[in-house]
Design a protein around this motif. Sequence first.
Motif, PDB file in Angstrom:
ATOM      1  N   PHE A 110     -10.684   0.574  -7.782  1.00 41.35           N
ATOM      2  CA  PHE A 110     -10.150   1.856  -8.225  1.00 41.35           C
ATOM      3  C   PHE A 110     -11.254   2.641  -8.935  1.00 41.35           C
ATOM      4  N   GLU A 111     -11.022   3.916  -9.086  1.00 41.15           N
ATOM      5  CA  GLU A 111     -12.025   4.751  -9.746  1.00 41.15           C
ATOM      6  C   GLU A 111     -12.176   4.408 -11.213  1.00 41.15           C
ATOM      7  N   LEU A 112     -11.081   3.952 -11.832  1.00 43.45           N
ATOM      8  CA  LEU A 112     -11.094   3.548 -13.243  1.00 43.45           C
ATOM      9  C   LEU A 112     -10.748   2.070 -13.346  1.00 43.45           C
ATOM     10  N   SER A 113     -11.076   1.499 -14.503  1.00 44.46           N
ATOM     11  CA  SER A 113     -10.639   0.133 -14.779  1.00 44.46           C
ATOM     12  C   SER A 113      -9.136   0.160 -15.016  1.00 44.46           C
ATOM     13  N   VAL A 114      -8.415  -0.632 -14.238  1.00 43.40           N
ATOM     14  CA  VAL A 114      -6.957  -0.567 -14.311  1.00 43.40           C
ATOM     15  C   VAL A 114      -6.365  -1.965 -14.389  1.00 43.40           C
ATOM     16  N   THR A 115      -5.106  -1.976 -14.817  1.00 43.98           N
ATOM     17  CA  THR A 115      -4.245  -3.137 -14.674  1.00 43.98           C
ATOM     18  C   THR A 115      -3.228  -2.789 -13.597  1.00 43.98           C
ATOM     19  N   PHE A 116      -3.039  -3.678 -12.624  1.00 44.63           N
ATOM     20  CA  PHE A 116      -2.057  -3.365 -11.589  1.00 44.63           C
ATOM     21  C   PHE A 116      -1.240  -4.592 -11.239  1.00 44.63           C
ATOM     22  N   VAL A 117      -0.033  -4.314 -10.708  1.00 47.01           N
ATOM     23  CA  VAL A 117       0.837  -5.358 -10.196  1.00 47.01           C
ATOM     24  C   VAL A 117       1.263  -4.954  -8.798  1.00 47.01           C
ATOM     25  N   ALA A 118       1.407  -5.934  -7.934  1.00 49.15           N
ATOM     26  CA  ALA A 118       1.891  -5.703  -6.557  1.00 49.15           C
ATOM     27  C   ALA A 118       3.085  -6.611  -6.333  1.00 49.15           C
ATOM     28  N   MET A 119       4.240  -5.973  -5.962  1.00 47.09           N
ATOM     29  CA  MET A 119       5.478  -6.730  -5.825  1.00 47.09           C
ATOM     30  C   MET A 119       6.002  -6.574  -4.391  1.00 47.09           C
ATOM     31  N   PRO A 120       6.397  -7.673  -3.755  1.00 47.49           N
ATOM     32  CA  PRO A 120       6.888  -7.584  -2.381  1.00 47.49           C
ATOM     33  C   PRO A 120       8.324  -7.026  -2.328  1.00 47.49           C
ATOM     34  N   TYR A 121       8.683  -6.324  -1.207  1.00 42.63           N
ATOM     35  CA  TYR A 121      10.085  -5.958  -0.990  1.00 42.63           C
ATOM     36  C   TYR A 121      10.440  -6.338   0.441  1.00 42.63           C
ATOM     37  N   PHE A 122      11.713  -6.591   0.638  1.00 40.16           N
ATOM     38  CA  PHE A 122      12.159  -7.144   1.913  1.00 40.16           C
ATOM     39  C   PHE A 122      13.223  -6.246   2.527  1.00 40.16           C
ATOM     40  N   GLU A 123      13.269  -6.252   3.853  1.00 37.66           N
ATOM     41  CA  GLU A 123      14.325  -5.591   4.626  1.00 37.66           C
ATOM     42  C   GLU A 123      14.902  -6.608   5.594  1.00 37.66           C
ATOM     43  N   ASN A 124      16.200  -6.787   5.491  1.00 36.77           N
ATOM     44  CA  ASN A 124      16.888  -7.766   6.343  1.00 36.77           C
ATOM     45  C   ASN A 124      16.266  -9.151   6.244  1.00 36.77           C
ATOM     46  N   GLY A 125      15.854  -9.505   5.036  1.00 39.71           N
ATOM     47  CA  GLY A 125      15.299 -10.832   4.797  1.00 39.71           C
ATOM     48  C   GLY A 125      13.882 -11.005   5.269  1.00 39.71           C
ATOM     49  N   GLN A 126      13.270  -9.945   5.774  1.00 46.28           N
ATOM     50  CA  GLN A 126      11.895 -10.014   6.242  1.00 46.28           C
ATOM     51  C   GLN A 126      11.012  -9.172   5.323  1.00 46.28           C
ATOM     52  N   LEU A 127       9.769  -9.661   5.108  1.00 47.02           N
ATOM     53  CA  LEU A 127       8.817  -8.930   4.282  1.00 47.02           C
ATOM     54  C   LEU A 127       8.485  -7.608   4.945  1.00 47.02           C
ATOM     55  N   ALA A 128       8.786  -6.516   4.228  1.00 50.84           N
ATOM     56  CA  ALA A 128       8.528  -5.192   4.784  1.00 50.84           C
ATOM     57  C   ALA A 128       7.255  -4.585   4.222  1.00 50.84           C
ATOM     58  N   GLY A 129       6.845  -5.003   3.048  1.00 48.73           N
ATOM     59  CA  GLY A 129       5.657  -4.447   2.406  1.00 48.73           C
ATOM     60  C   GLY A 129       5.679  -4.742   0.920  1.00 48.73           C
ATOM     61  N   GLY A 130       5.167  -3.788   0.160  1.00 47.16           N
ATOM     62  CA  GLY A 130       5.118  -4.024  -1.277  1.00 47.16           C
ATOM     63  C   GLY A 130       4.996  -2.743  -2.059  1.00 47.16           C
ATOM     64  N   VAL A 131       5.195  -2.876  -3.343  1.00 45.22           N
ATOM     65  CA  VAL A 131       5.041  -1.757  -4.272  1.00 45.22           C
ATOM     66  C   VAL A 131       3.897  -2.095  -5.206  1.00 45.22           C
ATOM     67  N   LEU A 132       2.951  -1.218  -5.370  1.00 48.56           N
ATOM     68  CA  LEU A 132       1.806  -1.427  -6.265  1.00 48.56           C
ATOM     69  C   LEU A 132       1.844  -0.387  -7.366  1.00 48.56           C
ATOM     70  N   LEU A 133       1.813  -0.829  -8.598  1.00 47.07           N
ATOM     71  CA  LEU A 133       1.775   0.068  -9.756  1.00 47.07           C
ATOM     72  C   LEU A 133       0.485  -0.219 -10.519  1.00 47.07           C
ATOM     73  N   ALA A 134      -0.202   0.848 -10.933  1.00 47.59           N
ATOM     74  CA  ALA A 134      -1.482   0.702 -11.634  1.00 47.59           C
ATOM     75  C   ALA A 134      -1.512   1.618 -12.845  1.00 47.59           C
ATOM     76  N   SER A 135      -2.192   1.125 -13.895  1.00 44.92           N
ATOM     77  CA  SER A 135      -2.327   1.915 -15.123  1.00 44.92           C
ATOM     78  C   SER A 135      -3.722   1.691 -15.684  1.00 44.92           C
ATOM     79  N   PRO A 136      -4.419   2.753 -16.087  1.00 41.87           N
ATOM     80  CA  PRO A 136      -5.767   2.584 -16.665  1.00 41.87           C
ATOM     81  C   PRO A 136      -5.704   1.717 -17.935  1.00 41.87           C
TER      82      PRO A 136
END
Length: 451
Positions: A110-136
């Motif tokens: 990232f352009e800045l030093s950050v703390t981030f978390v990435a959480m998976p989400y599912f559709e119909n019991g299958q991994l559809a992707g994830g949500v990533l949240l970041a904060s400097p």
Amino acid sequence: MSILLIAFLILSILFVRYVDDFAYNEKAEELEAYGSQIIKELEHTRPGKDLQSFVSILKAQNISFIVFDQESRILYPVSGSFPPVELTTEEWNVIERGETLIVNRDVERFELSVTFVAMPYFENGQLAGGVLLASPISGVSEMIAELNKTLVTTILIALAIALLLSLGLSKLHVSRIEHMRKATSMISEGHYDVNLPESNFDEFGDLAHDFNKMAVKLQQSNEEIDRLENRRRQFMADVSHEMRTPLTTIAGIMEGLRNNMIEEDQREKGIRLASEETKRLMRLVNENLDYEKIRSNQVTLTKEEIEADELLEIIQEQLYLQAKEKGDQIIIRTNPGDMIYGDMDRLIQILMNIVKNAIQFTDNGTITISTHSKQNQMEITIVDDGAGIDVEEMDLVWRRFYKADLSRGSGQFGLGLSIVKQLVTLHDGEIHVESQKGQGTKFAIQLPHKK
């Protein structure tokens, strides 16, 4: 100071580390909470419809988020400045397992030093992707930097106070040690009258207390040495005085015999006199040796229970003729069953000395020896109706070579009663004397019963 400095540094490092971890964990938990809400929203509707409300809320808290699919493509927001998601294989493995990925510090993707978390989400019991949240992490870093500055200031102030206290304590202790050094020098020079100030809050106070006790004991020992030296001088003077008369007599007789200055009919008398004076000197030596043995605890007592009437009858029989020559009568009075616990030979020596003294100072009188059993002791009393002792001389009768009446008792050296007192003390007993001039004397001996 080194110990204090090391302790401060270790505590500071641990504290900063703890605050650092706590701050980043708190930030990660905050991001994870928002991520959970976004995922719930994604599970009810298609991405992008109702996520705009989260954008304004999170932007106010300087938090950015994206929704991505399994191919790392950004699904939401459709347009923005957020960099592409570039997760490592290990990080993708975490998301594929359905777990939350937490990175406290990231300075490369990232352009800045950050703390981030990435959480998976599912559709119909299958991994559809994830949500990533970041904060400097600049806010957290600034807080930790401020904390470090405060800790450094605190450490410097604490070290300065510790240094001042150390200087004060060192001066105090050096002063106390200097007092002890001076006191030691005085003692080494023979001045034992020293006293250090004591305290009960540290080892210096305990040392001062022990030092004062040592000084008192040394003072007492020195006084005892002086007393012993005086006694030695007095002893030599007394022995010289006592030996002078018999030695002068013997020397005169031997000189007279050698030069034929003594008449033939007087020679036998002179030889008998020399023999008596020689025996007198032998008694003096033996009594002194006996006294020193008793005084230095070189005498071993063989204690046993002795019938009182048996012991007193021995004294009466052995001194019968001597008492008869003075016109005295020895009377014994005991109660049936009276038992005296002690060494038979030494008890006879004690009673013989006292009764002999009574005979010496009693003419045509009565000497009564009696026993009285008490709760814890047996009391033996010797009472005569003789010349008695002056009040001022009462305490002097126990001294070696002391004679209450120098005109009496030819051949006696004044050692008897001093030996008596030592022997009674060896028996763990006590002896007392009561007397009035011209009305007689009473000796009372208390000896403990057998336990």
